[in-house]
Design a protein around this motif. Structure first.
Motif, PDB file in Angstrom:
ATOM      1  N   VAL A  49       0.835  -1.210   0.000  1.00  0.00           N
ATOM      2  CA  VAL A  49       0.000   0.000   0.000  1.00  0.00           C
ATOM      3  C   VAL A  49       0.869   1.259   0.000  1.00  0.00           C
ATOM      4  O   VAL A  49       0.632   2.188  -0.760  1.00  0.00           O
ATOM      5  N   LEU A  50       1.890   1.261   0.848  1.00  0.00           N
ATOM      6  CA  LEU A  50       2.644   2.505   1.042  1.00  0.00           C
ATOM      7  C   LEU A  50       3.711   2.756  -0.022  1.00  0.00           C
ATOM      8  O   LEU A  50       4.061   3.894  -0.274  1.00  0.00           O
ATOM      9  N   HIS A  51       4.224   1.696  -0.609  1.00  0.00           N
ATOM     10  CA  HIS A  51       5.380   1.897  -1.495  1.00  0.00           C
ATOM     11  C   HIS A  51       5.211   1.382  -2.910  1.00  0.00           C
ATOM     12  O   HIS A  51       6.154   1.440  -3.684  1.00  0.00           O
ATOM     13  N   SER A  52       4.050   0.844  -3.227  1.00  0.00           N
ATOM     14  CA  SER A  52       3.885   0.322  -4.585  1.00  0.00           C
ATOM     15  C   SER A  52       3.533   1.443  -5.556  1.00  0.00           C
ATOM     16  O   SER A  52       2.798   2.366  -5.203  1.00  0.00           O
TER      17      SER A  52
ATOM     18  N   LEU B 161       2.026   8.504   8.138  1.00  0.00           N
ATOM     19  CA  LEU B 161       2.785   7.434   7.473  1.00  0.00           C
ATOM     20  C   LEU B 161       2.657   7.531   5.957  1.00  0.00           C
ATOM     21  O   LEU B 161       3.647   7.426   5.236  1.00  0.00           O
ATOM     22  N   VAL B 162       1.430   7.722   5.502  1.00  0.00           N
ATOM     23  CA  VAL B 162       1.208   7.774   4.048  1.00  0.00           C
ATOM     24  C   VAL B 162       1.913   8.991   3.448  1.00  0.00           C
ATOM     25  O   VAL B 162       2.592   8.882   2.426  1.00  0.00           O
ATOM     26  N   LEU B 163       1.757  10.137   4.099  1.00  0.00           N
ATOM     27  CA  LEU B 163       2.356  11.346   3.525  1.00  0.00           C
ATOM     28  C   LEU B 163       3.883  11.274   3.532  1.00  0.00           C
ATOM     29  O   LEU B 163       4.545  11.715   2.601  1.00  0.00           O
ATOM     30  N   LYS B 164       4.414  10.677   4.589  1.00  0.00           N
ATOM     31  CA  LYS B 164       5.872  10.615   4.718  1.00  0.00           C
ATOM     32  C   LYS B 164       6.456   9.547   3.777  1.00  0.00           C
ATOM     33  O   LYS B 164       7.401   9.806   3.058  1.00  0.00           O
ATOM     34  N   ASP B 165       5.866   8.353   3.820  1.00  0.00           N
ATOM     35  CA  ASP B 165       6.444   7.238   3.071  1.00  0.00           C
ATOM     36  C   ASP B 165       5.997   7.211   1.617  1.00  0.00           C
ATOM     37  O   ASP B 165       6.809   7.007   0.725  1.00  0.00           O
ATOM     38  N   SER B 166       4.713   7.376   1.383  1.00  0.00           N
ATOM     39  CA  SER B 166       4.218   7.225   0.010  1.00  0.00           C
ATOM     40  C   SER B 166       4.389   8.503  -0.792  1.00  0.00           C
ATOM     41  O   SER B 166       4.834   8.470  -1.924  1.00  0.00           O
ATOM     42  N   GLU B 167       3.988   9.604  -0.189  1.00  0.00           N
ATOM     43  CA  GLU B 167       4.043  10.875  -0.928  1.00  0.00           C
ATOM     44  C   GLU B 167       5.406  11.554  -0.782  1.00  0.00           C
ATOM     45  O   GLU B 167       5.643  12.592  -1.392  1.00  0.00           O
TER      46      GLU B 167
END
Lengths: 142, 213
Positions: A49-52, B161-167
């Motif tokens: 979810v977070l890195h794909s 978590l999402v903003l830091k890791d994904s975005e």
């Protein structure tokens, strides 16, 4: 490669974007360092979810849709079981309904005197109910 | 990364008009220009929403909600911020509102797993790191399990978590977007990882996986 550098490269390693020498170095580090290995496995749990990348997510969602059914809790019955169980219950309810209908159609309950009077039954029928064939006096008389 | 549409030019084709020009057109009353803006940014916003929600229907609804809010609030848009960043901020707020509206589900983590999810957990636990990279592709279970794990977090923890890791947003950018202090962002990021580890440990605990031995 130290732990800090290794963890920084997790996302690229996950997406297979690392150049081979760095990827090998990272893999070597993960073999030696138990803490980083654990951290990588924890990372792998949320990485879909977070890195794909968007394409990878679409592959996960689209690719699986065609082949596998959607997730179902283990406590819920499978699709076939639902069908079989449903059929059994339907058959059982129909059987019960048929028995009830048959019972009331064939065997009518005995009428009381009041029922007979209120239904304007013929007097013979009323008298049959009203006057029993023999009374206890007949026994004495006989 | 965010301002690609603003300056991109395709060789041999007509130059792509910057987002800001389209915004100006919409403001001037040409509402059709907003369709062009939406088609440019829809996929990216949808993907951002997918970081928070699994089901495609809410993701579509939230994406639509983002563009509706953007259209309604276009008068407040200032050109010093790229349109892509502006609409991303709207999307983040829409998702945050929805996350807060929904209930957390920490109890579901220790509930039963589907067969594919157990397989994926086994793989995460036993495969070599090289094998693990790329192994999640075409595995819906990997995706749903990750969502279940993240669903157990508090909305603000998940958001950070999402903003830091994904975005890949920095602490300051997150603080500005969410209206928090930088200290709060740092604390939430730390607590989010702690909570994630704890939840993963709960999830795996019964199986005695070696991740959390």
């Amino acid at each position: 490669m130290n732990c800090f550098q290794a963890r920084k490269e997790f996302p690229n390693f996950w997406r297979e974007h690392l150049a081979p020498p760095i990827a090998d170095e990272l893999a070597g580090h993960l073999e030696c360092c138990g803490l980083c290995e654990q951290a990588y496995r924890l990372f792998a749990l949320t990485a879909p979810v977070l890195h794909s990348a968007p394409e990878a997510v679409e592959a996960m969602l689209g690719g699986a849709d065609a082949e596998r059914p959607a997730r179902r809790p283990r406590s819920a019955p499978a699709g076939d079981a639902v069908g079989q169980r449903g059929m059994v219950w339907t058959a059982l309810s129909m059987l019960v309904a048929a028995s009830v209908i048959a019972y009331f159609a064939v065997a009518s309950p005995g009428e009381s005197l009041t029922d007979a009077l209120s239904n304007n039954r013929p007097s013979s029928a009323i008298s049959a109910v009203q006057e029993p064939a023999s009374s206890f006096l007949d026994d004495f008389a006989g | 990364m965010l301002g690609v549409a603003s300056t991109a030019r395709v060789e041999g084709a007509e130059p792509v008009r910057p987002d800001e020009d389209l915004v100006a057109e919409v403001r001037a009353g040409e509402t059709a220009a907003f369709a062009e803006l939406a088609s440019r940014h829809r996929r990216r916003i949808e993907h951002l929403c997918r970081r928070f929600f699994t089901d495609p229907e809410p993701v579509r609804d939230l994406t639509q909600e983002c563009f509706l809010r953007a259209f309604a609030g276009l008068s407040s848009y200032r050109a010093e911020m790229p349109f892509a960043a502006w609409i991303r901020t709207i999307a983040i707020n829409v998702c945050y509102d929805e996350l807060r509206r929904r209930r957390r589900k920490p109890e579901e983590l220790v509930a039963d797993f589907a067969g594919g999810e157990t397989e994926w957990l086994e793989l995460v636990n036993h495969a070599s790191p090289e094998e693990l990279a790329g192994a999640a592709e075409e595995r819906r279970e990997a995706y749903t399990l990750a969502h279940r794990l993240l669903d157990s977090l508090r909305p603000e923890d998940r958001m950070v978590l999402v903003l830091k890791d994904s975005e890949e947003m920095g602490v300051r950018a997150i603080a500005e977007t969410l209206g928090w202090s930088e200290a709060k962002v740092k604390i939430r990021a730390f607590r989010a990882r702690q909570a994630l580890r704890k939840q993963a440990s709960r999830m795996m605990g019964a199986r005695r996986f070696r991740i959390f031995k």
